[in-house]
Design a protein around this motif. Sequence first.
Motif, PDB file in Angstrom:
ATOM      1  N   UNK A 487       3.824  -1.503 -58.723  1.00 23.22           N
ATOM      2  CA  UNK A 487       2.445  -0.903 -58.594  1.00 23.22           C
ATOM      3  C   UNK A 487       2.337   0.492 -59.370  1.00 23.22           C
ATOM      4  N   UNK A 488       3.291   0.735 -60.116  1.00 22.96           N
ATOM      5  CA  UNK A 488       3.203   2.145 -60.853  1.00 22.96           C
ATOM      6  C   UNK A 488       4.101   1.968 -62.275  1.00 22.96           C
ATOM      7  N   UNK A 489       3.679   2.473 -63.440  1.00 23.64           N
ATOM      8  CA  UNK A 489       4.488   2.651 -64.446  1.00 23.64           C
ATOM      9  C   UNK A 489       5.698   3.757 -64.425  1.00 23.64           C
ATOM     10  N   UNK A 490       6.549   3.536 -65.350  1.00 31.19           N
ATOM     11  CA  UNK A 490       7.605   4.390 -65.392  1.00 31.19           C
ATOM     12  C   UNK A 490       7.520   5.723 -66.314  1.00 31.19           C
ATOM     13  N   UNK A 491       7.812   6.683 -65.777  1.00 31.80           N
ATOM     14  CA  UNK A 491       7.725   8.215 -66.441  1.00 31.80           C
ATOM     15  C   UNK A 491       9.052   8.494 -66.998  1.00 31.80           C
ATOM     16  N   UNK A 492       9.210   9.435 -67.825  1.00 29.50           N
ATOM     17  CA  UNK A 492      10.269   9.801 -68.532  1.00 29.50           C
ATOM     18  C   UNK A 492      11.063  10.986 -67.549  1.00 29.50           C
ATOM     19  N   UNK A 493      12.199  11.352 -67.877  1.00 29.79           N
ATOM     20  CA  UNK A 493      12.880  12.380 -67.174  1.00 29.79           C
ATOM     21  C   UNK A 493      12.054  13.751 -66.823  1.00 29.79           C
ATOM     22  N   UNK A 494      11.531  14.288 -68.020  1.00 31.99           N
ATOM     23  CA  UNK A 494      10.710  15.519 -67.920  1.00 31.99           C
ATOM     24  C   UNK A 494       9.598  15.380 -67.196  1.00 31.99           C
ATOM     25  N   UNK A 495       8.729  14.044 -67.289  1.00 32.94           N
ATOM     26  CA  UNK A 495       7.539  13.998 -66.542  1.00 32.94           C
ATOM     27  C   UNK A 495       7.896  13.857 -65.053  1.00 32.94           C
ATOM     28  N   UNK A 496       8.995  13.143 -64.620  1.00 32.79           N
ATOM     29  CA  UNK A 496       9.358  13.065 -63.399  1.00 32.79           C
ATOM     30  C   UNK A 496       9.875  14.609 -62.722  1.00 32.79           C
ATOM     31  N   UNK A 497      10.632  15.409 -63.543  1.00 30.12           N
ATOM     32  CA  UNK A 497      10.777  16.582 -63.124  1.00 30.12           C
ATOM     33  C   UNK A 497       9.440  17.464 -62.663  1.00 30.12           C
ATOM     34  N   UNK A 498       8.699  17.069 -63.632  1.00 30.30           N
ATOM     35  CA  UNK A 498       7.432  18.031 -63.406  1.00 30.30           C
ATOM     36  C   UNK A 498       6.786  17.701 -62.415  1.00 30.30           C
ATOM     37  N   UNK A 499       6.488  16.398 -61.976  1.00 30.53           N
ATOM     38  CA  UNK A 499       5.868  16.110 -60.862  1.00 30.53           C
ATOM     39  C   UNK A 499       6.337  16.318 -59.553  1.00 30.53           C
ATOM     40  N   UNK A 500       7.905  16.269 -59.514  1.00 29.21           N
ATOM     41  CA  UNK A 500       8.627  16.559 -58.171  1.00 29.21           C
ATOM     42  C   UNK A 500       8.489  18.081 -58.184  1.00 29.21           C
ATOM     43  N   UNK A 501       8.539  18.989 -59.138  1.00 29.44           N
ATOM     44  CA  UNK A 501       8.286  20.381 -59.361  1.00 29.44           C
ATOM     45  C   UNK A 501       6.964  20.728 -58.576  1.00 29.44           C
ATOM     46  N   UNK A 502       5.964  20.039 -58.530  1.00 30.09           N
ATOM     47  CA  UNK A 502       4.572  20.100 -58.162  1.00 30.09           C
ATOM     48  C   UNK A 502       4.586  20.013 -56.574  1.00 30.09           C
ATOM     49  N   UNK A 503       5.677  19.220 -56.118  1.00 31.93           N
ATOM     50  CA  UNK A 503       5.855  18.821 -54.721  1.00 31.93           C
ATOM     51  C   UNK A 503       7.032  19.683 -54.190  1.00 31.93           C
ATOM     52  N   UNK A 504       7.507  20.657 -54.836  1.00 31.98           N
ATOM     53  CA  UNK A 504       8.850  21.354 -54.307  1.00 31.98           C
ATOM     54  C   UNK A 504       8.898  21.804 -52.850  1.00 31.98           C
ATOM     55  N   UNK A 505       7.632  21.764 -52.214  1.00 33.42           N
ATOM     56  CA  UNK A 505       7.782  22.074 -50.797  1.00 33.42           C
ATOM     57  C   UNK A 505       8.441  20.979 -50.016  1.00 33.42           C
ATOM     58  N   UNK A 506       8.488  19.989 -50.401  1.00 33.05           N
ATOM     59  CA  UNK A 506       9.128  19.000 -49.625  1.00 33.05           C
ATOM     60  C   UNK A 506      10.279  18.886 -49.341  1.00 33.05           C
ATOM     61  N   UNK A 507      11.165  19.827 -50.135  1.00 31.39           N
ATOM     62  CA  UNK A 507      12.656  20.039 -49.955  1.00 31.39           C
ATOM     63  C   UNK A 507      13.015  21.574 -49.809  1.00 31.39           C
ATOM     64  N   UNK A 508      14.278  21.801 -49.076  1.00 27.01           N
ATOM     65  CA  UNK A 508      14.599  22.926 -48.981  1.00 27.01           C
ATOM     66  C   UNK A 508      15.205  23.531 -50.416  1.00 27.01           C
ATOM     67  N   UNK A 509      15.003  24.807 -50.644  1.00 20.78           N
ATOM     68  CA  UNK A 509      15.233  25.438 -52.060  1.00 20.78           C
ATOM     69  C   UNK A 509      16.605  25.153 -52.621  1.00 20.78           C
ATOM     70  N   UNK A 510      17.827  25.246 -51.760  1.00 21.43           N
ATOM     71  CA  UNK A 510      19.108  24.790 -52.050  1.00 21.43           C
ATOM     72  C   UNK A 510      19.166  23.280 -52.608  1.00 21.43           C
ATOM     73  N   UNK A 512      16.601  21.317 -53.621  1.00 19.86           N
ATOM     74  CA  UNK A 512      15.750  21.424 -55.082  1.00 19.86           C
ATOM     75  C   UNK A 512      16.684  21.896 -55.967  1.00 19.86           C
ATOM     76  N   UNK A 513      17.238  22.988 -56.168  1.00 14.90           N
ATOM     77  CA  UNK A 513      18.018  23.376 -57.085  1.00 14.90           C
ATOM     78  C   UNK A 513      19.115  22.598 -57.399  1.00 14.90           C
ATOM     79  N   UNK A 514      20.025  22.091 -56.487  1.00 13.33           N
ATOM     80  CA  UNK A 514      20.999  21.261 -56.785  1.00 13.33           C
ATOM     81  C   UNK A 514      20.638  19.966 -57.356  1.00 13.33           C
ATOM     82  N   UNK A 515      19.389  19.408 -57.053  1.00 13.19           N
ATOM     83  CA  UNK A 515      18.891  18.455 -57.718  1.00 13.19           C
ATOM     84  C   UNK A 515      18.626  18.553 -59.075  1.00 13.19           C
ATOM     85  N   UNK A 516      18.011  19.629 -59.510  1.00 14.55           N
ATOM     86  CA  UNK A 516      17.947  19.949 -60.837  1.00 14.55           C
ATOM     87  C   UNK A 516      18.859  20.192 -61.721  1.00 14.55           C
ATOM     88  N   UNK A 517      20.033  20.714 -61.049  1.00  7.57           N
ATOM     89  CA  UNK A 517      21.239  20.896 -61.774  1.00  7.57           C
ATOM     90  C   UNK A 517      21.809  19.484 -62.186  1.00  7.57           C
TER      91      UNK A 517
END
Length: 549
Positions: A487-510, A512-517
Amino acid sequence: MPSPGDARSGADALHTARERERAGRIPQAIDGYEAAIVAAERAGDAIVLAEALRRLAILRRHRDESAQARELCLRSYGVARGIGHDVLAAEALNTMGGLDLANGSLEEAAQTFLRALELGGSSRQLRARVQQNLGIVANIQGELNEALARYERSLAAYRDCGDEHGCAIAYHNLGMVSADRGRLDAADCYFQESRALAERVGDVYLHALCLVNHGEVDVGRQRFEDARQKAELALALLDQLGARGAKADAYRVIGMVYRDTGRHALAESRLRSAIELAAGAGSVLNEAEASRELALLYQAMGRNQEALRMLSAAHRLFHQLDARVDLVHVDGKVAALEGTYLAVIRAWGQSIESSDGFTFGHCERVARNAAAVGGILGLDEHAQRTLLLGAYLHDVGMVRVPHEILHKAGPLTRAEREVVEMHPIWGIELLADVEFPWDLKPVIRSHHERYDGSGYPDHLVAEAIPLGAQIVGILDVYDALTTARAHQPTVDRDQALERITQCRSWWSERVFEAFLRAVTQSPREEGSRADALTWSHSGPPRGGRPAER
């Protein structure tokens, strides 16, 4: 005043009892040793008395009558010391060391064996037996090279003495440590030698043990009919001895044969018999190992919930081995079982995904990345294992989502979304009667919860969401974005990180930061961190048969 006839009757009773013991007539042997004790006391024959007391102690130990066995050993030691017979006193210490082993007191056992060696070192036969017992201590502690060296030293000493029975025990223990190290050809030869000697000297119990353990080697070499015949013959011998724990091991080998040759109904019957016999005999080790083999049968049959239930039962049993008469490297047993656990859970996750080309490999990727995030957060080993296994099973409830919804090409309707959002609850329902050694269920239930309370199914907020569920949740989203779905096309890593950053309130800061690393660090070798948590599947070392004779 004792007569010469009294002395002869004590020695004769001892000799007769020993012959009965070697023939496997244990109740009659016990009667004989008790008669020898009475006759020796009447005659004042301290040498016969000390030996009869010690040999009776050995039989009491085999019958799990440890308190009586220890009392008899202490009496034997006291009698021998009273007449200044150091070798007989050392023999009693050697037997007491076996009792310490039975109680799981490894350091005390080692010290007792060393005392025996110091006191009775003039006897080559005693030295041979003590070296063998020290090898067992090393084996239980996982020091396989040390165990192998002591067993070989013991075998050489027995050969020098011309002691065939001692050689038989040494060969048996060398067979066990070789099998545990994966040296099946060497194990095969050692068990053949041990069996031939045990049969020749009339040690029925050792003969039966050789057959069972040799049969397990045959299973490993896929010589299934040979394995079955050995185990069946062992059962006939063990019936003479009433040794239910050892019979359980024979049934386990037969069950393994039937499982590996596709006769699943027969395999289940034999493995369940093994579990019942072991439980009835109080043999925790045999019950645990039979439970593990039954779990592997259930996995082969696709009965995954039952497989996990049996693995959980085996895990609990293995953790009861510390103070038992099991003579095993407990940490090795637990590590091997946990390797089996991971294999079953991993295979189940893959089987669920295999019907959907779009999501195949999803749980594997989430688990691998979850291990990386857990490492960055500094989680301990237990938490890492919980996280990894929870990641593999986080979508198990998807099996109840209708195929047409999973494969729908367009956006889902509200009603269809509500069905999909039931999968965390359905996952918990599927696993309701499985008591995991790790707290996996919160990861499964809460991986779609959001830190701001907008998630499902329980609308948890902030730290009410388990850390493992947060980690799996963010990686679940990342993998969904970067992998093609119906039901949805794939996106590259940078686009995925951008979308997840827009929703960073969904996860605790630590988190989110560990995920990015984890996802932006330099490329790693495939599965490098996950592989570190893929525990050993090889069989852990066992002990051996104590040399008490």
